[in-house]
Scaffold this motif. Structure first.
Motif, short mmCIF file in Angstrom:
data_model
loop_
_atom_site.label_atom_id
_atom_site.label_comp_id
_atom_site.label_asym_id
_atom_site.label_seq_id
_atom_site.Cartn_x
_atom_site.Cartn_y
_atom_site.Cartn_z
N ASN A 1 -0.90 4.81 -9.57
CA ASN A 1 -0.81 3.98 -10.77
C ASN A 1 0.20 2.88 -10.47
N ILE A 2 -0.30 1.69 -10.19
CA ILE A 2 0.55 0.59 -9.76
C ILE A 2 1.54 0.19 -10.86
N ALA B 1 0.86 -1.19 0.00
CA ALA B 1 0.00 0.00 0.00
C ALA B 1 0.89 1.23 0.00
N LEU B 2 0.31 2.36 -0.38
CA LEU B 2 1.04 3.62 -0.37
C LEU B 2 0.30 4.59 0.56
N HIS B 3 1.07 5.30 1.35
CA HIS B 3 0.49 6.22 2.33
C HIS B 3 0.90 7.65 2.02
N TRP B 4 -0.01 8.56 2.22
CA TRP B 4 0.31 9.99 2.23
C TRP B 4 0.09 10.50 3.65
N LEU B 5 1.12 11.22 4.15
CA LEU B 5 1.11 11.71 5.51
C LEU B 5 1.32 13.21 5.50
N GLN B 6 0.87 13.87 6.56
CA GLN B 6 1.04 15.32 6.70
C GLN B 6 1.73 15.61 8.03
N MET C 1 -4.40 6.05 2.70
CA MET C 1 -3.71 4.81 2.41
C MET C 1 -4.42 4.22 1.19
N LEU C 2 -3.66 3.93 0.14
CA LEU C 2 -4.31 3.39 -1.05
C LEU C 2 -3.43 2.36 -1.73
N SER C 3 -4.08 1.40 -2.36
CA SER C 3 -3.37 0.36 -3.09
C SER C 3 -3.78 0.35 -4.55
N SER C 4 -4.79 1.11 -4.91
CA SER C 4 -5.20 1.23 -6.31
C SER C 4 -6.12 2.42 -6.46
N GLY C 5 -6.20 2.95 -7.68
CA GLY C 5 -7.20 3.94 -8.01
C GLY C 5 -7.00 5.31 -7.37
N LYS C 6 -8.05 5.78 -6.75
CA LYS C 6 -8.12 7.17 -6.32
C LYS C 6 -8.94 7.26 -5.06
#
Lengths: 114, 108
Positions: free
Chosen positions: B64-65, B31-36, B48-53
């Motif tokens: 985009n995997i 998974a990919l995380h964006w943090l602030q 937290m996302l593993s696909s899409g939007k």
């Protein structure tokens, strides 16, 4: 709902001193982590735990020790503080595997070794 | 070469502008995380996302995997959005590998 609680928030240590950074979470998360953040650098993993009684080294474990006797607590021990350990330390927790669930971070401990 | 690269490293914009921060990674991820992270502050998980939007308020995250690339967008930016935005990718046991962060400053 406290989340992840870290203490202390700030600490100044002399070279060679020891201390324990405390971390407690009340979300029943099974995964817990310690990261350090140096200026201009990304966070680096020090140690992590996948459950009570289980710990493992991360990228930068030298000079640190951890224990996980309960689900809630994950203290980080510095035995002989060195200037290179001056950093901001973050404890975090998560639940589940395969990155299924997000992370919760503590507010950080700013440590200075002089 | 870092496993996770963010661009730009610093970004200054005027209030109201559309903001894009990019993240590229070179390894397989769960998974990919964006943090602030606000100055002197703690770290907050945004996405937290593993696909899409995914979308939350004025924030949008895409991944985009196949291209190993993710973007974080902020619409109608505001000075309170000023912070460091960090991309991190999840590996085994949910360990995260972090980018160096993007320092965003929104001027009124």
């Amino acid at each position: 709902n406290a989340g992840v609680t870290q203490t202390p928030k700030f600490r100044i240590l002399k070279i060679g001193q020891s201390m324990t950074l405390q971390c407690t979470q009340d979300m029943n998360h099974n995964y817990m982590y310690w990261y350090r953040q140096d200026p201009g650098m990304g966070l680096k993993l020090i140690y992590y735990s996948v459950g009570a009684g289980i710990t493992d080294k991360g990228e930068v474990p030298n000079g640190y020790n951890v224990s996980r006797s309960t689900t809630e607590d994950f203290p980080l021990r510095l035995e002989l503080a060195a200037p290179s350990q001056t950093s901001v330390y973050f404890c975090a927790s998560s639940y589940g595997d395969r990155g299924s669930y997000g992370y919760t971070f503590g507010s950080g401990t700013r440590l200075t070794v002089v | 070469k870092n496993e996770v690269e963010q661009s730009p490293q610093n970004l200054t914009a005027q209030e109201g502008e559309f903001i894009t921060i990019n993240c590229s990674y070179s390894v397989g991820i769960s998974a990919l995380h964006w943090l602030q992270q606000h100055p002197g502050g703690g770290i907050v998980s945004l996405f937290m996302l593993s696909s899409g939007k995914k979308k939350h308020g004025r924030l949008i995250a895409t991944i985009n995997i196949q291209e190993k690339h993710s973007s974080l967008h902020i619409t109608a930016s505001h000075p309170r959005d000023s912070a460091v935005y960090i991309c991190a990718v999840g590996r085994g046991a949910q360990k995260l590998v972090f980018g160096q962060g993007t320092r965003l400053t929104i001027n009124p």
